[in-house]
Every structure is written in C-alpha cells, then in structure tokens.
Design a protein around this motif. Sequence first.
Motif, mmCIF file in Angstrom:
data_model
loop_
_atom_site.group_PDB
_atom_site.id
_atom_site.type_symbol
_atom_site.label_atom_id
_atom_site.label_comp_id
_atom_site.label_asym_id
_atom_site.label_seq_id
_atom_site.Cartn_x
_atom_site.Cartn_y
_atom_site.Cartn_z
ATOM 1 N N ASP A 261 -5.345 8.290 8.548
ATOM 2 C CA ASP A 261 -6.223 8.857 7.524
ATOM 3 C C ASP A 261 -6.771 10.225 7.896
ATOM 4 O O ASP A 261 -6.954 11.090 7.051
ATOM 5 C CB ASP A 261 -7.391 7.908 7.257
ATOM 6 N N ASP B 222 0.842 -1.190 0.000
ATOM 7 C CA ASP B 222 0.000 0.000 0.000
ATOM 8 C C ASP B 222 0.878 1.240 0.000
ATOM 9 O O ASP B 222 2.041 1.204 0.427
ATOM 10 C CB ASP B 222 -0.895 -0.008 1.238
ATOM 11 N N ILE B 223 0.319 2.301 -0.481
ATOM 12 C CA ILE B 223 0.997 3.594 -0.469
ATOM 13 C C ILE B 223 0.388 4.424 0.651
ATOM 14 O O ILE B 223 -0.817 4.692 0.656
ATOM 15 C CB ILE B 223 0.819 4.338 -1.816
ATOM 16 N N PRO C 255 0.680 7.841 3.509
ATOM 17 C CA PRO C 255 1.302 9.157 3.698
ATOM 18 C C PRO C 255 2.245 9.166 4.900
ATOM 19 O O PRO C 255 1.960 8.571 5.947
ATOM 20 C CB PRO C 255 0.103 10.078 3.921
ATOM 21 N N GLY D 222 -8.360 11.893 4.869
ATOM 22 C CA GLY D 222 -7.750 10.790 4.134
ATOM 23 C C GLY D 222 -8.593 9.552 4.017
ATOM 24 O O GLY D 222 -8.311 8.681 3.194
ATOM 25 N N HIS E 180 -9.151 7.116 -0.187
ATOM 26 C CA HIS E 180 -7.802 6.693 0.166
ATOM 27 C C HIS E 180 -6.949 7.958 0.150
ATOM 28 O O HIS E 180 -7.166 8.849 -0.687
ATOM 29 C CB HIS E 180 -7.263 5.667 -0.841
ATOM 30 N N PRO E 181 -5.979 8.078 1.066
ATOM 31 C CA PRO E 181 -5.178 9.309 1.108
ATOM 32 C C PRO E 181 -4.562 9.712 -0.230
ATOM 33 O O PRO E 181 -4.407 10.909 -0.511
ATOM 34 C CB PRO E 181 -4.092 8.978 2.135
ATOM 35 N N THR E 182 -4.237 8.736 -1.066
ATOM 36 C CA THR E 182 -3.611 9.062 -2.354
ATOM 37 C C THR E 182 -4.577 9.746 -3.311
ATOM 38 O O THR E 182 -4.150 10.321 -4.319
ATOM 39 C CB THR E 182 -3.066 7.784 -3.021
ATOM 40 N N GLU E 183 -5.882 9.680 -3.027
ATOM 41 C CA GLU E 183 -6.869 10.311 -3.903
ATOM 42 C C GLU E 183 -6.992 11.813 -3.660
ATOM 43 O O GLU E 183 -7.527 12.538 -4.502
ATOM 44 C CB GLU E 183 -8.241 9.656 -3.710
ATOM 45 N N PHE F 237 4.669 9.911 0.116
ATOM 46 C CA PHE F 237 3.987 8.619 0.173
ATOM 47 C C PHE F 237 5.014 7.494 0.090
ATOM 48 O O PHE F 237 5.894 7.487 -0.774
ATOM 49 C CB PHE F 237 2.960 8.514 -0.949
ATOM 50 N N LYS F 238 4.889 6.548 1.029
ATOM 51 C CA LYS F 238 5.828 5.438 1.114
ATOM 52 C C LYS F 238 5.103 4.113 0.924
ATOM 53 O O LYS F 238 3.921 3.981 1.224
ATOM 54 C CB LYS F 238 6.534 5.435 2.472
ATOM 55 N N GLU F 239 5.870 3.132 0.462
ATOM 56 C CA GLU F 239 5.310 1.790 0.302
ATOM 57 C C GLU F 239 5.438 1.006 1.603
ATOM 58 O O GLU F 239 6.451 1.086 2.290
ATOM 59 C CB GLU F 239 6.033 1.031 -0.813
#
Length: 578
Positions: A142, A128-129, A131, A159, A170-173, A188-190
């Motif tokens: 989130d 997952d990516i 924050p 988030g 999702h925070p990436t959105e 953003f980290k994996e």
Amino acid sequence: MVREGLTRKWVVGAAWPYVNTIPHLGNLIGCVLSADVFTRYMRLRGDDVVFVSGSDEHGTPIEVEAFKKGVEPKKMTDEVHEYISRLFKEWGIGFDNYTRTENTIHKEFVQYIMRRIYDNGYVFEQIDIVPYCPKDRIYLPDRFIEGKCPYCGYPRARGDQCDNCGRLLHPTELIDPYCVICGSKPVFKETKHWFFNLPMLQDRVLEWVKSNPNLPDNVRNFTLSWIGEGLKPRSLTRDNKWGIPAPFPSAEGKTIYVWFDALLGYISATKEYFEKHGEPSRWLDYWRDKDTRVVFFIGKDNIPFHSVIFPAIEIASGEDYVLPWNIASTEYLLFEGEKFSKSRGIGVWIDEALELMPADYWRFALIRLRPEQRDANFSWRELYRIVNKELCDDIGNFIHRILSFIYKRYDGVIPEPGEYSELDREVIERLKTLVDEIDREHERARLRLALEKTISIAWIGNQYLNRKAPWDKIKSGPSDAATTMYVGINLVYALTVLLAPVIPKKAEEIWSMLGFREPLWKPGRIQSIKELPVKSGHKIEKPRPVFKKLPPDFLDKIDDILASAREKARAKRPEVLR
C-alpha cells in the motif's frame, strides 16, 4: 488530585517504529519519548506500569528495501533493530520490553488471534484487486503506490491512507496512481485475500468510543467521523513473503498485513515480558483486568488503527481483553515550518540529535514543544530559548541559588525554620496546588502542560527568593532567612522529583547533591512533595551547576554544527542505513 496509597495497573504502549529508517524527532515525541515520561511519572506516583514497544519489521516495504541493498530482510531488520534499541537506551527510554515482530512469541500470538477471529466468523475470503508494477515485477504494498486522494485532492496520498485528510484508502481509489520505486503506472491484478469484517463490529466499536470519557478530542472526533462514514472490510493478508504466515485454511503463501501484525504487539510484548521473568500467565492479570488502564502513545496518522481496528480485533477475538483507556495522539511536529523529510534533508534524526546535545536537553525541549492539541513547530531559535532561558536560567539558576546559599551560609545543613510569614504559607500552598494540577495533566497524558506547570515552580521560587532576600536577612533576620531556605530546599526537592520523568539523568545529579542516599525512583515520591520532606538537620553535598548553556554563537553556526553531527551519526550507523 494525587491519590494517596493506591496502586493502579497500567499497560503503556508506544507505537512501534517501522525499521526501514531511523526515527526523527517528530517520531520520537509522538510515541516513545512521551510514553517514557508518562511511565516514569506513574511509577513515581506508586502505580504498577508495564511499558512495551518494539520494532515493526514485516511487510513488503522492508522486503523491497532489503532487495535494493542486496541483503536478506532478516539481516537488515536484525541490524536496524539492534541500532535503534541502542539509541533508545542512550535517550534514556526505560522500556520493560522493547521487542520485535520477528520473534516467536509474537508470531504465534498473532496467528492465534487471527484464528480466533476467523473461528468467530469475522473473516471472509474475497477476490481483491491489487496493484502490480510490471517494470519492477512485484506486487506493490500500500505504501509503495501513491496518487491523488479522491477525497481531498492531496497529490501524494498512499495506497492505504492519505496523510493530508487521514482517510484510510484502497489502492484502487487513488487517482493517477504511480509506483514509488520507479514512477511507472501500475496495473491491477486479481488475487484472493482474507478480509476482516469491520462492518459487523461497527456498533460495538462506536459504543466503546462514545462511552469512553478519557479519549482526547482529536481522537474522539476523528474516530466518530470515520465510523460515521461506515466501516469497510479491511484486508488481513498480503502477497509478500516477509511476514507472519496467515493461519487461515487454504491461505498458503499469504502473510498477515503488517498493520494487524504490529497492533497485536502491545499484547504479545506484555506476554513475552512475563514469560521472560518466569511468570508465563501473569500478562493476563493486566490484559483481562477491567481496572487496568491501557494507554497508547501515537502520532495522529495512526489514530484509526488504534481507535477502530485494534479494539475491533480485541472484540472479535472473544478473549475479553481490556480496551484502551486512552489513546494519547499528538499532532505533527514540524521542523522550521516544514514536514520532516529524509530525502530533502529536513529535520533531525535521533542519532544526529545525540551528537548535538545530551539526551536530557532534547527530552526537556521536545516535551516542552509536544504538539498536544495542534501542530507545533521546532525551530533552532526556540530550542536555544528553551535550553538557555527555561532549563538553565529559570530551573538551574534557582536550584543553584538555594543549594549554594545553604552550603556557604549553613555549612550544607538545612536550618530550622522560624514562624511562617504570609508569603511563606502562600508559596507552600501554591506548591501543593501545583502538585495536584501536574498530576491531573499527567493522568490525561498532557505532558507539555504538566511540564509548563512544573517549570512554574522555579518561576515561583525565583520570585520568592527575590522578595525574601535571605542574603540581607541572614544578619538582620536570621530566623526569616532560615525559613526561606527551608521552604526553598523543598521547592528544589519538588522540582527534582517532578522533572525526573523528563530529565532522568540530570534529576539524579541534583538528587545526589541534595544528599539523599536512597533511590530517587521510589514509588510514592510524588506524594511526598506535599509533606515538605527535606527536614532541618539534613546535609546536602557541595553544589555545582547542573546545566550548561548553548554557546552565544549557536544560532549563527547551527548549519555547520548540524552538518558535522550528521556526518558523525552516519559513520556510526549500520551499513544498511547509510
């Protein structure tokens, strides 16, 4: 219609308050107070109810808040849980079990259910990516990352969810995301996480929603819309330390996402309640009995968690638990036209409210304003009207008129009625009809409408008294005056019983003046109303005014009154909440 001689089982769950702050009036009416009124009514009807909730205390937001205050998360949640528990008691909330997510029974139950859905094939691993704030050097939960909603453009979407359009995110959105702690842009980290495979359960959840006629329109429509867009997998785990350790293979260092954790609290709290009472397996008589009605009281921002994720977890577990019968979701309660905001000082928090008025006055006003189908607005002017006009003038005045007349003219003894006139019969039949209508509204969890119909008994009673004029008939038509008082005292009885779930302490005061020695809270008390149970020869106690009006200058001085109340409440709070 009021059911005669039947006992139904209910599990009533109020949404779990998150213990990073004190609930405000909007939080209270959305879940805990509404659930309490519903529970009290059902018990007066003779139903078997288990009423549960508790402090939602895990997750990174608590961890971060505790870090800011220089205390351990456990110390912080211990103090806040104890304080909020005490406040709920002062508000007259009668939980069977108000527990917390930081207890052994709950933690073990959550881990058991997570293992069940894993073993049943509904959990998978995925990179997952997430924050990460390089300035604060923490993974951001989130709700500690905000930005513009990609769907509606709301500038402060969180988030995990947009409060404006209600979509889960999702925070990436998020567009132009930022850390709410320091305002900097996160990276953003994996990281590996474990996901709940909601798409596998979409058809079964949809079937449940479509086949459940008891869901209110706002819940049904929102849920159907959300499912219609296609369910997505949801991460079950987080990288924070303060939470329940994830029980999946190779998931060391991961904890269960706080929302999945708290949702299972409705079941674990029931389990804990019966374990405390020496019946460790009896909780299954409620959660596996298909005739049990499970009802959740929540705010509208929590709809998808209760109408999609909770039933999905139940189905995936294979434990055959009862699915929700109703999800009583309120809309928003606004404060003088604005959203409650702690940072901007907009609103009233539940400890501040108790410095202003006794709890029963607030309970009555909040149920009267309950935002059942649309957002409602709290205003000081409307509070003033509700307390002084409806509670004091309409209800209190009618009760006092009847009791004082009987006490003065009949030495406190209920007189023998004469022959009923057409008006007498009309009022009695209207009362019986209203009891059934009020019962239907309560069963649908339409508490504001139920209270409105209850108040109408006082309106009818005052009009009845004015038309019958027993003060004139006491000499010219004593039999008619006696009949008026006989009908009138039974209207008072009806008001007392039907108002008891809303204003329990004041109802007990009235009950005492009515001269009854047996408990007010007797199962089947609702059904007794239609029998006109206060008979001739019964003796009442000396009446006294039960309700007190807000002073004439209340609205002029409310800013100063509120400021004083806030100062008093703040001084009583634990240090971590000041």
